[in-house]
Scaffold this motif. Structure first.
Motif, PDB file in Angstrom:
ATOM      1  N   LEU A  47       0.864  -1.180   0.000  1.00 55.12           N
ATOM      2  CA  LEU A  47       0.000   0.000   0.000  1.00 55.12           C
ATOM      3  C   LEU A  47       0.902   1.232   0.000  1.00 55.12           C
ATOM      4  O   LEU A  47       1.727   1.406   0.906  1.00 55.12           O
ATOM      5  N   VAL A  48       0.784   2.075  -1.019  1.00 56.46           N
ATOM      6  CA  VAL A  48       1.706   3.197  -1.158  1.00 56.46           C
ATOM      7  C   VAL A  48       0.948   4.493  -1.430  1.00 56.46           C
ATOM      8  O   VAL A  48      -0.155   4.478  -1.986  1.00 56.46           O
ATOM      9  N   GLY A  49       1.549   5.617  -1.052  1.00 56.19           N
ATOM     10  CA  GLY A  49       0.917   6.896  -1.348  1.00 56.19           C
ATOM     11  C   GLY A  49       1.488   8.034  -0.533  1.00 56.19           C
ATOM     12  O   GLY A  49       2.597   7.957  -0.003  1.00 56.19           O
ATOM     13  N   GLY A  50       0.711   9.103  -0.444  1.00 58.37           N
ATOM     14  CA  GLY A  50       1.148  10.286   0.287  1.00 58.37           C
ATOM     15  C   GLY A  50      -0.025  11.001   0.916  1.00 58.37           C
ATOM     16  O   GLY A  50      -1.175  10.857   0.481  1.00 58.37           O
ATOM     17  N   SER A  51       0.259  11.781   1.949  1.00 59.09           N
ATOM     18  CA  SER A  51      -0.782  12.526   2.651  1.00 59.09           C
ATOM     19  C   SER A  51      -0.241  13.898   3.031  1.00 59.09           C
ATOM     20  O   SER A  51       0.925  14.028   3.424  1.00 59.09           O
ATOM     21  N   GLU A  52      -1.076  14.919   2.910  1.00 58.57           N
ATOM     22  CA  GLU A  52      -0.613  16.274   3.170  1.00 58.57           C
ATOM     23  C   GLU A  52      -1.745  17.141   3.711  1.00 58.57           C
ATOM     24  O   GLU A  52      -2.858  17.128   3.182  1.00 58.57           O
ATOM     25  N   ALA A  53      -1.431  17.888   4.776  1.00 58.01           N
ATOM     26  CA  ALA A  53      -2.382  18.839   5.358  1.00 58.01           C
ATOM     27  C   ALA A  53      -1.634  20.152   5.592  1.00 58.01           C
ATOM     28  O   ALA A  53      -1.337  20.523   6.730  1.00 58.01           O
ATOM     29  N   PRO A  54      -1.319  20.875   4.520  1.00 53.35           N
ATOM     30  CA  PRO A  54      -0.421  22.028   4.630  1.00 53.35           C
ATOM     31  C   PRO A  54      -1.101  23.384   4.789  1.00 53.35           C
ATOM     32  O   PRO A  54      -0.431  24.422   4.684  1.00 53.35           O
ATOM     33  N   LEU A  55      -2.412  23.394   5.034  1.00 53.75           N
ATOM     34  CA  LEU A  55      -3.122  24.673   5.050  1.00 53.75           C
ATOM     35  C   LEU A  55      -3.025  25.335   6.421  1.00 53.75           C
ATOM     36  O   LEU A  55      -4.001  25.485   7.147  1.00 53.75           O
ATOM     37  N   MET A  79       0.957  29.370  -7.764  1.00 54.54           N
ATOM     38  CA  MET A  79       0.756  28.138  -7.006  1.00 54.54           C
ATOM     39  C   MET A  79      -0.185  28.378  -5.825  1.00 54.54           C
ATOM     40  O   MET A  79      -0.109  29.417  -5.161  1.00 54.54           O
ATOM     41  N   ILE A  80      -1.066  27.411  -5.593  1.00 56.30           N
ATOM     42  CA  ILE A  80      -2.001  27.452  -4.466  1.00 56.30           C
ATOM     43  C   ILE A  80      -1.990  26.086  -3.790  1.00 56.30           C
ATOM     44  O   ILE A  80      -1.953  25.054  -4.462  1.00 56.30           O
ATOM     45  N   LEU A  81      -2.011  26.066  -2.475  1.00 52.82           N
ATOM     46  CA  LEU A  81      -1.941  24.797  -1.752  1.00 52.82           C
ATOM     47  C   LEU A  81      -3.313  24.144  -1.598  1.00 52.82           C
ATOM     48  O   LEU A  81      -4.328  24.816  -1.435  1.00 52.82           O
ATOM     49  N   GLY A  82      -3.295  22.820  -1.643  1.00 54.38           N
ATOM     50  CA  GLY A  82      -4.476  22.015  -1.377  1.00 54.38           C
ATOM     51  C   GLY A  82      -4.122  20.946  -0.357  1.00 54.38           C
ATOM     52  O   GLY A  82      -2.957  20.736  -0.032  1.00 54.38           O
ATOM     53  N   GLU A  83      -5.142  20.266   0.163  1.00 54.65           N
ATOM     54  CA  GLU A  83      -4.913  19.222   1.162  1.00 54.65           C
ATOM     55  C   GLU A  83      -5.546  17.914   0.708  1.00 54.65           C
ATOM     56  O   GLU A  83      -6.465  17.904  -0.117  1.00 54.65           O
ATOM     57  N   GLY A  84      -5.036  16.804   1.257  1.00 50.72           N
ATOM     58  CA  GLY A  84      -5.626  15.518   0.922  1.00 50.72           C
ATOM     59  C   GLY A  84      -4.624  14.378   1.019  1.00 50.72           C
ATOM     60  O   GLY A  84      -3.464  14.571   1.384  1.00 50.72           O
ATOM     61  N   ALA A  85      -5.101  13.201   0.690  1.00 55.04           N
ATOM     62  CA  ALA A  85      -4.258  11.999   0.690  1.00 55.04           C
ATOM     63  C   ALA A  85      -4.722  11.087  -0.430  1.00 55.04           C
ATOM     64  O   ALA A  85      -5.904  11.089  -0.807  1.00 55.04           O
ATOM     65  N   ALA A  86      -3.786  10.324  -0.967  1.00 55.55           N
ATOM     66  CA  ALA A  86      -4.124   9.344  -2.000  1.00 55.55           C
ATOM     67  C   ALA A  86      -3.195   8.151  -1.860  1.00 55.55           C
ATOM     68  O   ALA A  86      -1.991   8.311  -1.621  1.00 55.55           O
TER      69      ALA A  86
END
Length: 397
Positions: free
Chosen positions: A180-188, A233-240
């Motif tokens: 299971l591979v991926g990334g997650s980001e909550a940079p706001l 550039m504009i930041l977004g959040e999420g994981a996949a």
């Protein structure tokens, strides 16, 4: 050992939603997910989770007393991972590895703990264990009750695709059959956005933009617009995340046909060379066993910066010359999700192949029409991080 890698499931949580049907529906319209948001009493533009996804995250926090103390990066990854293994048919009895990374890590929680420390002079008991980078995969493993290896890493914005490379390596080495591979980001957060503004790469277009910048008001992140005059550039959040399995599986959504990676000598802390040498190398490596004319689409990294978009485009021109595939990106729609962005691009690629429909960028003048007889059979996905850590992945159906 078989070299064929199947993607048997992919799942995400982002401004587009958290289920494939909703996500695909939103990809088919020309509306972006960027909204005004107040951080530290200053208005800025970000791409936040949709309302339904936000409610799912809040319900997850309340479902277990331990989860109340976790950062959003961990919670995002948990939601996406639960759905991914369910769709792939995996259970806790299966032995599978987990590699979910992040560029920034537990940014929101770390900033919260630091503010409290400045105010009180004391650190919370769980301040350290809940803000380490390895926190993501460890908690996902706990939540899924898995027994395989748990790995986390940060290779800035190419983190998710480096996780994919790592999963492929483990599978091809025969060390496990599933990953299971991926990334997650909550940079706001205030500080993260302030850092991007300090680099002068963040969009500064507000809703009251002057008439001559009306096009930036309509689409504030001008990703892949090679004629833009400023960084957007504009930041977004999420994981996949996606489920990888060794061999050609009947339930495969797509296959990983080629992988490439490269770095280059740093010209600047955040830069890549004028013709993105790292991208040229990574694409050539991923395509070394492929006729270039067979590549139908490239999902570009294209973060919406002047130099970033242009250098990647020049690299593609160098590799493909006059036979350019159709080009697209999703950052104009969902912002730049840093370490999660590469896997969200993989998701877009898989969806386009599943539905045999090209999703373009609405404000670009050059629109190429898909040949219905040819269809979309092979898609190249690019990702790169600060310092030129490029990854290219060739998908096929």
């Amino acid at each position: 050992m078989s070299q064929i890698i199947s993607i048997t499931s992919i799942a995400s949580i982002s401004p587009l939603g958290n289920d494939s049907k909703t996500i695909w529906e939103k990809y088919q319209n020309n509306n972006h997910c960027i909204t005004e948001h107040f951080l530290d009493h200053k208005k800025t533009l970000v791409a936040k989770l949709d309302t339904d996804s936000t409610e799912i995250i809040e319900a997850l926090k309340q479902s277990d007393s331990k989860y109340k103390f976790l950062d959003k990066t961990v919670l995002f990854a948990m939601v996406a991972s639960r759905k991914a293994i369910q769709n792939a048919g995996w259970t806790s009895n299966d032995v599978f590895g987990i590699n979910i990374g992040s560029s920034r890590g537990a940014t929101d929680l770390f900033e919260k703990h630091y503010r409290e420390y400045l105010e009180t002079g004391k650190a919370q008991t769980l301040a350290s264990p809940t803000t380490t980078l390895g926190n993501i995969s460890s908690w996902v493993a706990h939540d899924l009750q898995s027994s395989g290896p748990e790995i986390s890493h940060s290779i800035t914005c190419s983190t998710a695709l480096h996780a994919l490379l790592n999963g492929v390596a483990w599978l091809r080495a025969g060390m496990t059959d599933k990953f299971l591979v991926g990334g997650s980001e909550a940079p706001l957060t205030d500080f993260t956005i302030a850092q991007m503004r300090a680099l002068k790469i963040y969009s500064n277009i507000e809703s009251q933009a002057v008439p001559r910048l009306r096009e930036l008001e309509d689409y504030p992140c001008r990703a892949l617009d090679l004629d833009k005059k400023q960084n957007t550039m504009i930041l977004g959040e999420g994981a996949a995340v996606c489920c990888l399995e060794i061999g050609k599986k009947e339930n495969a959504l797509a296959y990983i046909e080629g992988i490439g990676y490269a770095t280059e000598i740093l010209e600047h802390n955040i830069s890549i060379s004028a013709e993105a040498t790292c991208f040229q190398k990574s694409m050539k490596m991923a395509l070394q066993n492929t006729d270039l004319s067979e590549v139908d689409v490239i999902v570009m990294h294209a973060p919406g910066t002047k130099s970033g978009d242009l250098t990647e485009y020049k690299a593609i021109q160098k590799v493909f010359k006059d036979a350019l595939p159709m080009l697209t990106t999703n950052k104009w729609k969902i912002g730049h999700t840093f370490g999660a962005s590469g896997m969200l691009s993989i998701e877009l690629g898989v969806l386009m192949m599943q539905h045999q429909k090209f999703i373009g960028v609405p404000y670009l003048n050059s629109v190429r029409v898909l040949n219905p007889e040819r269809g979309i059979k092979k898609i190249l996905v690019n990702s790169v991080g600060f310092g030129g850590n490029a990854v290219s992945v060739l998908l096929s159906v």
